[in-house]
Design a protein around this motif. Structure first.
Motif, PDB file in Angstrom:
ATOM      1  N   LEU A 154      62.975  28.670  19.677  1.00 47.66           N
ATOM      2  CA  LEU A 154      61.262  28.284  20.467  1.00 47.66           C
ATOM      3  C   LEU A 154      60.885  29.353  21.499  1.00 47.66           C
ATOM      4  O   LEU A 154      59.780  29.982  22.023  1.00 47.66           O
ATOM      5  N   ARG A 172      59.185  21.608  14.874  1.00 45.98           N
ATOM      6  CA  ARG A 172      58.165  21.543  13.819  1.00 45.98           C
ATOM      7  C   ARG A 172      57.024  19.563  14.293  1.00 45.98           C
ATOM      8  O   ARG A 172      56.188  20.127  14.034  1.00 45.98           O
ATOM      9  N   SER A 202      55.462  19.709  17.463  1.00 47.67           N
ATOM     10  CA  SER A 202      54.453  20.360  17.854  1.00 47.67           C
ATOM     11  C   SER A 202      53.390  19.797  17.545  1.00 47.67           C
ATOM     12  O   SER A 202      52.139  20.759  17.194  1.00 47.67           O
ATOM     13  N   GLY A 224      51.938  19.315  22.208  1.00 51.81           N
ATOM     14  CA  GLY A 224      52.998  19.975  21.311  1.00 51.81           C
ATOM     15  C   GLY A 224      53.503  21.056  22.287  1.00 51.81           C
ATOM     16  O   GLY A 224      54.677  21.756  22.808  1.00 51.81           O
ATOM     17  N   MET A 225      52.702  22.606  21.855  1.00 52.23           N
ATOM     18  CA  MET A 225      52.649  23.625  22.552  1.00 52.23           C
ATOM     19  C   MET A 225      52.250  23.860  23.683  1.00 52.23           C
ATOM     20  O   MET A 225      53.232  24.576  24.384  1.00 52.23           O
TER      21      MET A 225
END
Length: 353
Positions: free
Chosen positions: A10, A333, A336, A347-348
């Protein structure tokens, strides 16, 4: 504190927020599901709150009920010990990702044995099929030379509810016992033989085993440690006996497709790795893929990212095995991919304040 996700997965964004959760919101985060995972969620909730995050209200109603609640959007996340098929997740608009790894452990209430009880999969299956009914049966004695096995009847304690723990036990027994596979297969609630003591939830299993001389039950490893239960050693896939522990759970993970392919749909039972606990299981969180309330979704995702970032220490204290960094990257993944109704990547967004 060392964090396994902040390096290489991350990067600086998560590193910046790991120690600084947002200010608490009055109604907190709502979750429900796996009773096996409840000790981990209790610990994570306490530590997250101390770090300045929102309160977490987690209801350990069992994996089946947790999945029902998230499908009905009654909670912010569901928790299950069974990975749902991708077709079901797509149908229900859900995203599922692992949070930690543990194991199903047979536990007994036997006094003065003189050592650890050893069982293989075939004998364990016959006990839970109701075919072996006394502790000094020849099949058990053959695996335990030198132990003072009592003549007492075996009192089997099982789950009455749809349970992820039962699912993984049944998955394992289906792999090692043709008789179990033919009669029950992989199910979350078998039709248990008459005379078994069926109770709801992991806490009730623990209590029933502790209160019943001659009992055998099955339960998540964290309860074995917390409640000082007596675990059984099991024959691993290679035939060698192994004890349940976070180390033996991790050994199973690194020999699975979780580790090699990022495929969480594979069962972790009866993995071939040396020292792998044969009834290893993952526990998962489930959230809507498209969030009706983006702010709540971001707060929920931020909680899980914080837990991943502090995973080594938190999992160790909760008696779980932390996800290897490579597996965490695959799980991220999935996280996100969560979006709002307009397609914004929530998610981001959870990585930044």
């Amino acid at each position: 504190m060392k964090t396994s996700l902040s390096k290489g997965v991350l990067g600086l964004c998560l590193g910046a927020m790991l120690g600084c959760p947002p200010a608490a919101v009055a109604d907190g985060i709502r979750g429900a599901g796996s009773s096996a995972a409840a000790p981990a969620y209790r610990l994570w909730a306490d530590e997250y709150l101390k770090a300045g995050g929102e309160a977490l209200d987690y209801d350990p109603v069992g994996s089946g009920a947790g999945m029902a609640r998230i499908r009905q959007r009654q909670v912010d996340f569901g928790a299950s010990d069974v990975m749902a098929p991708r077709s079901e997740l797509a149908r229900d608009g859900l995203v599922m990702f692992p949070t930690a790894v543990s194991g199903v452990v047979p536990v007994v209430n036997l006094r003065r044995l003189g050592g650890a009880l050893k069982l293989n999969g075939e004998v364990l299956a016959r006990i839970f099929l109701g075919e072996i009914t006394v502790w000094n049966a020849a099949e058990i004695a053959a695996l335990n030379p030198g132990l003072a096995l009592p003549k007492d009847p075996i009192r089997v304690v099982c789950r009455s509810d749809v349970s992820g723990t039962t699912h993984h036990l049944a998955d394992y027994l289906s792999k090692v016992s043709p008789a179990w596979k033919a009669r029950f297969g992989v199910v979350g609630r078998p039709v248990w033989p008459a005379g078994f003591t069926a109770v709801k939830g992991s806490s009730e299993v623990s209590q029933a085993v502790r209160n019943t001389p001659g009992a055998i039950g099955y339960i998540d490893y964290s309860y074995v440690v917390e409640d000082a239960l007596t675990p059984v050693q099991l024959a691993a896939a290679n035939g060698r006996y192994v004890a349940a522990s976070p180390v033996s759970f991790r050994n199973a993970v690194v020999s699975s497709r979780w580790f090699t392919h990022g495929d969480f749909s594979e069962s972790l039972t009866q993995m071939p790795g040396d020292g792998a606990w044969p009834i290893t299981m993952g526990t998962y969180a489930v959230v809507p893929k498209v969030a009706a309330e983006p702010e709540r979704a971001v707060r929920t995702l931020r909680f899980f990212m914080w837990a991943y970032g502090h995973g080594d220490a938190l999992a160790r204290h909760a008696k779980f095995a932390a996800l290897p960094e490579k597996v965490q990257a695959s799980a991220f993944r999935e996280l996100s991919s969560v979006t709002g109704r307009n397609g914004e990547p929530l998610g981001m967004n959870a990585l930044v304040r």
